[in-house]
Design a protein around this motif. Structure first.
Motif, mmCIF file in Angstrom:
data_model
loop_
_atom_site.group_PDB
_atom_site.id
_atom_site.type_symbol
_atom_site.label_atom_id
_atom_site.label_comp_id
_atom_site.label_asym_id
_atom_site.label_seq_id
_atom_site.Cartn_x
_atom_site.Cartn_y
_atom_site.Cartn_z
ATOM 1 N N GLY A 125 0.823 -1.214 0.000
ATOM 2 C CA GLY A 125 0.000 0.000 0.000
ATOM 3 C C GLY A 125 0.853 1.258 0.000
ATOM 4 N N ASP A 126 0.384 2.249 -0.710
ATOM 5 C CA ASP A 126 1.112 3.506 -0.734
ATOM 6 C C ASP A 126 0.893 4.301 0.537
ATOM 7 N N PHE A 127 -0.303 4.238 1.065
ATOM 8 C CA PHE A 127 -0.682 5.203 2.095
ATOM 9 C C PHE A 127 -0.759 4.625 3.512
ATOM 10 N N ILE A 128 -1.269 3.397 3.647
ATOM 11 C CA ILE A 128 -1.405 2.841 5.000
ATOM 12 C C ILE A 128 -0.036 2.721 5.670
ATOM 13 N N GLY A 129 0.910 2.171 4.937
ATOM 14 C CA GLY A 129 2.250 2.021 5.514
ATOM 15 C C GLY A 129 2.843 3.355 5.928
ATOM 16 N N LYS A 130 2.701 4.337 5.058
ATOM 17 C CA LYS A 130 3.220 5.666 5.392
ATOM 18 C C LYS A 130 2.503 6.251 6.605
ATOM 19 N N TRP A 131 1.191 6.100 6.593
ATOM 20 C CA TRP A 131 0.406 6.657 7.690
ATOM 21 C C TRP A 131 0.797 6.018 9.021
ATOM 22 N N LEU B 65 -14.762 7.836 7.788
ATOM 23 C CA LEU B 65 -13.655 8.781 7.794
ATOM 24 C C LEU B 65 -14.233 10.171 8.009
ATOM 25 N N ARG B 66 -13.689 10.894 8.973
ATOM 26 C CA ARG B 66 -14.200 12.255 9.185
ATOM 27 C C ARG B 66 -13.043 13.249 9.248
ATOM 28 N N ASN B 67 -13.084 14.231 8.362
ATOM 29 C CA ASN B 67 -12.126 15.334 8.425
ATOM 30 C C ASN B 67 -12.900 16.648 8.263
ATOM 31 N N VAL B 68 -12.218 17.751 8.326
ATOM 32 C CA VAL B 68 -12.902 19.033 8.189
ATOM 33 C C VAL B 68 -13.427 19.178 6.762
ATOM 34 N N ALA B 69 -14.731 19.330 6.622
ATOM 35 C CA ALA B 69 -15.386 19.567 5.339
ATOM 36 C C ALA B 69 -15.401 18.359 4.407
ATOM 37 N N ASN B 70 -15.182 17.175 4.964
ATOM 38 C CA ASN B 70 -15.274 15.922 4.188
ATOM 39 C C ASN B 70 -14.599 16.006 2.827
ATOM 40 N N LEU B 71 -13.323 16.371 2.865
ATOM 41 C CA LEU B 71 -12.568 16.521 1.614
ATOM 42 C C LEU B 71 -11.790 15.254 1.266
ATOM 43 N N VAL B 72 -11.683 14.977 -0.024
ATOM 44 C CA VAL B 72 -10.799 13.930 -0.518
ATOM 45 C C VAL B 72 -9.711 14.607 -1.350
ATOM 46 N N PRO B 73 -8.440 14.406 -0.984
ATOM 47 C CA PRO B 73 -7.366 14.968 -1.812
ATOM 48 C C PRO B 73 -7.174 14.106 -3.056
ATOM 49 N N PRO B 74 -6.519 14.646 -4.061
ATOM 50 C CA PRO B 74 -6.178 13.784 -5.201
ATOM 51 C C PRO B 74 -5.119 12.761 -4.797
ATOM 52 N N TYR B 75 -4.971 11.748 -5.632
ATOM 53 C CA TYR B 75 -3.985 10.684 -5.399
ATOM 54 C C TYR B 75 -2.585 11.285 -5.485
ATOM 55 N N GLN B 76 -1.853 11.274 -4.361
ATOM 56 C CA GLN B 76 -0.502 11.858 -4.330
ATOM 57 C C GLN B 76 0.474 10.911 -3.633
ATOM 58 N N PRO B 77 0.964 9.894 -4.333
ATOM 59 C CA PRO B 77 1.863 8.933 -3.678
ATOM 60 C C PRO B 77 3.271 9.507 -3.553
ATOM 61 N N ASP B 78 3.395 10.549 -2.748
ATOM 62 C CA ASP B 78 4.654 11.283 -2.648
ATOM 63 C C ASP B 78 5.419 10.951 -1.377
ATOM 64 N N GLY B 79 4.993 9.914 -0.698
ATOM 65 C CA GLY B 79 5.697 9.544 0.519
ATOM 66 C C GLY B 79 5.225 10.299 1.746
ATOM 67 N N GLY B 80 4.301 11.236 1.578
ATOM 68 C CA GLY B 80 3.770 11.954 2.732
ATOM 69 C C GLY B 80 2.802 11.083 3.522
ATOM 70 N N GLN B 81 2.491 11.556 4.741
ATOM 71 C CA GLN B 81 1.583 10.796 5.604
ATOM 72 C C GLN B 81 0.163 11.314 5.409
ATOM 73 N N HIS B 82 -0.540 10.753 4.441
ATOM 74 C CA HIS B 82 -1.863 11.226 4.060
ATOM 75 C C HIS B 82 -2.939 10.396 4.753
ATOM 76 N N GLY B 83 -3.520 10.964 5.783
ATOM 77 C CA GLY B 83 -4.475 10.208 6.577
ATOM 78 C C GLY B 83 -5.743 9.857 5.822
ATOM 79 N N THR B 84 -6.264 10.801 5.046
ATOM 80 C CA THR B 84 -7.490 10.541 4.305
ATOM 81 C C THR B 84 -7.251 9.460 3.250
ATOM 82 N N SER B 85 -6.130 9.562 2.549
ATOM 83 C CA SER B 85 -5.826 8.561 1.526
ATOM 84 C C SER B 85 -5.596 7.192 2.155
ATOM 85 N N ALA B 86 -4.991 7.167 3.338
ATOM 86 C CA ALA B 86 -4.778 5.888 4.024
ATOM 87 C C ALA B 86 -6.116 5.229 4.361
#
Lengths: 216, 216, 216, 216
Positions: A125-131, B65-86
Motif C-alpha cells: 500500500g502507498d498510504f497505509i504504511g506511510k500513515w 472517515l471524518r475530516n474538516v469539510a469531508n474533503l478527498v485529496p487527489p492521489y498523491q503517492p509522494d511519501g507523505g503521511q496522508h491520513g485521508t488517503s490511508a
C-alpha cells in the motif's frame, strides 16, 4: 436517477421518524446558533467503534475526527495539507473546545498492520504504511519475542500509540499553551469492541475502567 | 486518577445499559469475526452531522472517515503521511467495501472559512487554510458577486466540493479500476442539519431528495 | 495462657455462629468420608486474593496451594523438599482432581520484586530472589523500555508468569499423561484485585473475561 | 474459547453480586494503598480447612501460605528455591506482619501419609515423601505401639508437627530477632474439621479451646 445504498436510505428514514422527531427542537436550535461542542474526539474509522455509539452522544455534543488508528501527527507546519492537524486546529482555535479525547480500540486493523507489516495485505500500500509510520520505531521497540501473545502485543501497541498521539498533540503550541493555562484537558481512552467497556487513561498513562454510575 | 469528561462517562453508562445490552450478540460477533462494512462514508467532523445518527447505523455497518469539510485529496503517492488517503486505501483494498459516500452538510465551518478567508478567525491558521486549499480555485471561480445570497453561495460550494472530492477519489487507480469493473459505487450526499433531510446526488451531479419510505 | 490474635478469635466465633451452623451437615460429612475436591487452585499468598473469596467456595470444593506469586517450578525429582511439587502430586495422584487452575492477580508483590530487583527492599533477601528466579530470564526478555507503563509491564509479567507456570506444570509426567488422556484440564486465571473481575485464559493464552451469568 | 470450570465461574458470579458489592470500598482501597495484613497464616492445602473460612477473614486481613500439612522447613539459605521460606521472608521482612500462626487440622492427608508410608498410595511419590521427611524421625519416635488408637496417633502427630514447624520458624534469624524484640508473635492452632472448633497452643505447647465470645 441514483443508486444510493438502500441500507442508508432505510436508516435515514428511521432517523427521520425516530430521533429527528424527538430531538427536532435541539437540532433546529443547533442549526441556528451554530455548534459549540465541548469535546473533540479523535477516533478510528472502524465501523465497530463509533464515538456517537460509545458515548451515546446527541447532536452537537462531540466534534469527531476519524482516521485510521486514531493517530495524531506531530506539529509540522510545512505547508502540507494535514487533515488531522486541520481538524485539531479548527476544534481548538475556532470552536474553543475544552477537552480532547484520543480514543483507540481493540482489534484495530491499522495497529495490526503496523505490528505485522510483512504479513499484511497492505504491505504494498502507498498510504497505509506511510500513515502508520507515524508510530516510528514503537512497534519494533515493543519487540517481537514470544512472551506476550499476539493479542496482548496488539493491545499494548494500541495503548502505546494513544500515549504517542497525546505526546504529539502537545507539540502543537496552542494546545500546550491552553493546557498549561488549564483551559484545555487532554484525555486518552481505549474501547473494548467486544465487551463494550471503556478504559480511560489515568495520570500515569495507565488505562483503567472508571466506575460506571447509572443514576445520572 | 483521571478527570475524564463526565458527559462522556454518563453517555457510556447509557450505552452499556441500553444499546449494548440489546445488541450484545451482534457486537461480540463483530469482535470475533472482524468488521466487514459494505460502505465507506467520508463525512465532516461537525458535531451536528454524525453519519451514525443520520443513517441510524448499527455497529459494523459503516466505515467512517471524518475530516474538516469531508474533503478527498487527489492521489498523491509522494511519501507523505496522508491520513485521508490511508483510510480510503484501507476501506477499498483491505475491507473491499462496495460503496463510497462523500457526504457534505449545511452550514459547514470549513466551507465557510474557504469562502471568507479574510473574515475568518482562522486566516492565520497554519493547517485549516492549507487543508481547504484542496478546493483550489473553486471558491474564487464561484465568484463574490451579489447575485447569490451568502447562504446560497455556501450551499453551492458545499455541493461543488462534494463533486470535487468525487473527482479526486477517481484519481486513485484502484478506485477507478473497481468502479469500472462495477465492484465499487461512488455516491454523493448532502445533509441538511436543520431539517434532517438527506439529499443524494444523481447521475447529473444534482442533489435531490429521495423518496423516503417509512415502513422499513 | 495464650495470646492468640483477637481478630482471628473473633472471626472464628463468627464462623461458628454463622457458616458452621448453616453448613454443619456438609462439614461433618466431609470429615467422615474425606475430601474429594474436583479442582486444585494454585494461588498467591496475597491477603487480597483468597481463592475461597474469589470463587465463593464452600468447604470441600477446592484444594488450594498458595505460595508467593503462584509459581509452579519445573519437574525436578532431585531429592529436594519441594513443597509446591508435593502439593501438585498430592492433588493429582492422591485426590485425582480433574482441574488445575493457576491463578495470578494484579499488583502482585512477588512479580513486582522480579521486575525491579534493584529497587526492592527484598534485594538482600535469601529466599524471595531465589524463588522469583523461577521466572528465569522472562523479566529481562519483557524489556525495560519506556513504552509500557510500570503497571502495564507488571500486568504483562503476571500473565507471562502464569503461562510459564502452566508450561512447567506440563513437565510433570503424570500431569502431561492425564491431560493427554483427557482426565485433567489445566487452566489459567488472573484476578483483578481492584474491580473483583476474573480473567480466564483462552486457547491462545490470552486472558478474557467470561460472560458472568447470575442466574445460577 | 475456554473450558474454565463452571463451578468456579458460578462461584465468582456469586462473589461479584454479593460480597464484592458489599465490600467494594474496602477492596478498592486495598488495591490502591496496598495490603498490610497483620497476620501470616501457614495452613494446609486441604479443601476443608480454608483459613478464610475458619477465621471468617475479609480481604486484606490475612496473608496465607498453604502447603501440604502446613510445614515450615528449617532456615536453609543454600541457594535452593524454597517457596515456603520465600513466603515467610516476604511476610516478615516486606509486609512486617506482627503474628505468625501455624495452623494444622484434623484428618490431615499429609500427616497420614507420614504415619503410614507403607500403606499410602504416595509411597513411590517423588515429592510427597520428600516433603513429609521435613518431620525427620518424629513419626518413628511417636512409635507404632498399640497404646494409642490410629486416630489418636494422627492427632498427636498433627500437633507435634505444629510445634516442630514453630521450632523451625525460629531458626530464621530475623524471625528470632523480631520475636525477641517483641515485634513478632508466633502461634500454633489446630482446627477440628468435624466440629469446626479451633484449638490454640498455649505457653506450654498444649492445645486448648479458647473461650468463644459470640457477641462480636
Amino acid at each position: 436517477m441514483h443508486n444510493f445504498p438502500q441500507h442508508l436510505l432505510d436508516g435515514h428514514a428511521s432517523f427521520m421518524s425516530g430521533r429527528y422527531v424527538r430531538e427536532r427542537e435541539r437540532i433546529r436550535e443547533l442549526s441556528e446558533i451554530g455548534q459549540s461542542p465541548s469535546t473533540l474526539v479523535i477516533a478510528c474509522c472502524d465501523s465497530r467503534a463509533s464515538p456517537e455509539m460509545i458515548f451515546d452522544a446527541g447532536p452537537g455534543e462531540i466534534f469527531v475526527l476519524r482516521n485510521v488508528a486514531n493517530l495524531v501527527p506531530p506539529y509540522q507546519p510545512d505547508g502540507g495539507q494535514h487533515g488531522t492537524s486541520a481538524a485539531i486546529e479548527f476544534a481548538v482555535k475556532a470552536l474553543e473546545i475544552s477537552n480532547v479525547v484520543v480514543m483507540g480500540h481493540g482489534r484495530c486493523g491499522g495497529i495490526h498492520a503496523a505490528l505485522s507489516p510483512e504479513a499484511s495485505p497492505l504491505d504494498q500500500g502507498d498510504f497505509i504504511g506511510k500513515w502508520m509510520s507515524l508510530l516510528g520505531a514503537l512497534p519494533e521497540q515493543l519487540g517481537h519475542n514470544e512472551l506476550m501473545t499476539p493479542a496482548e502485543r496488539q493491545t499494548a501497541l494500541e495503548r502505546i500509540s494513544i500515549r504517542n498521539s497525546i505526546r504529539n498533540l502537545r507539540t502543537f503550541p496552542y494546545v500546550a499553551d491552553l493546557e498549561n493555562q488549564g483551559k484545555l484537558a487532554i484525555h486518552g481512552a481505549w474501547f473494548d469492541i467486544s465487551t463494550g467497556e471503556l478504559w480511560v487513561m489515568d495520570d500515569k498513562g495507565d488505562f483503567i475502567r472508571p466506575q460506571i454510575t447509572l443514576e445520572h
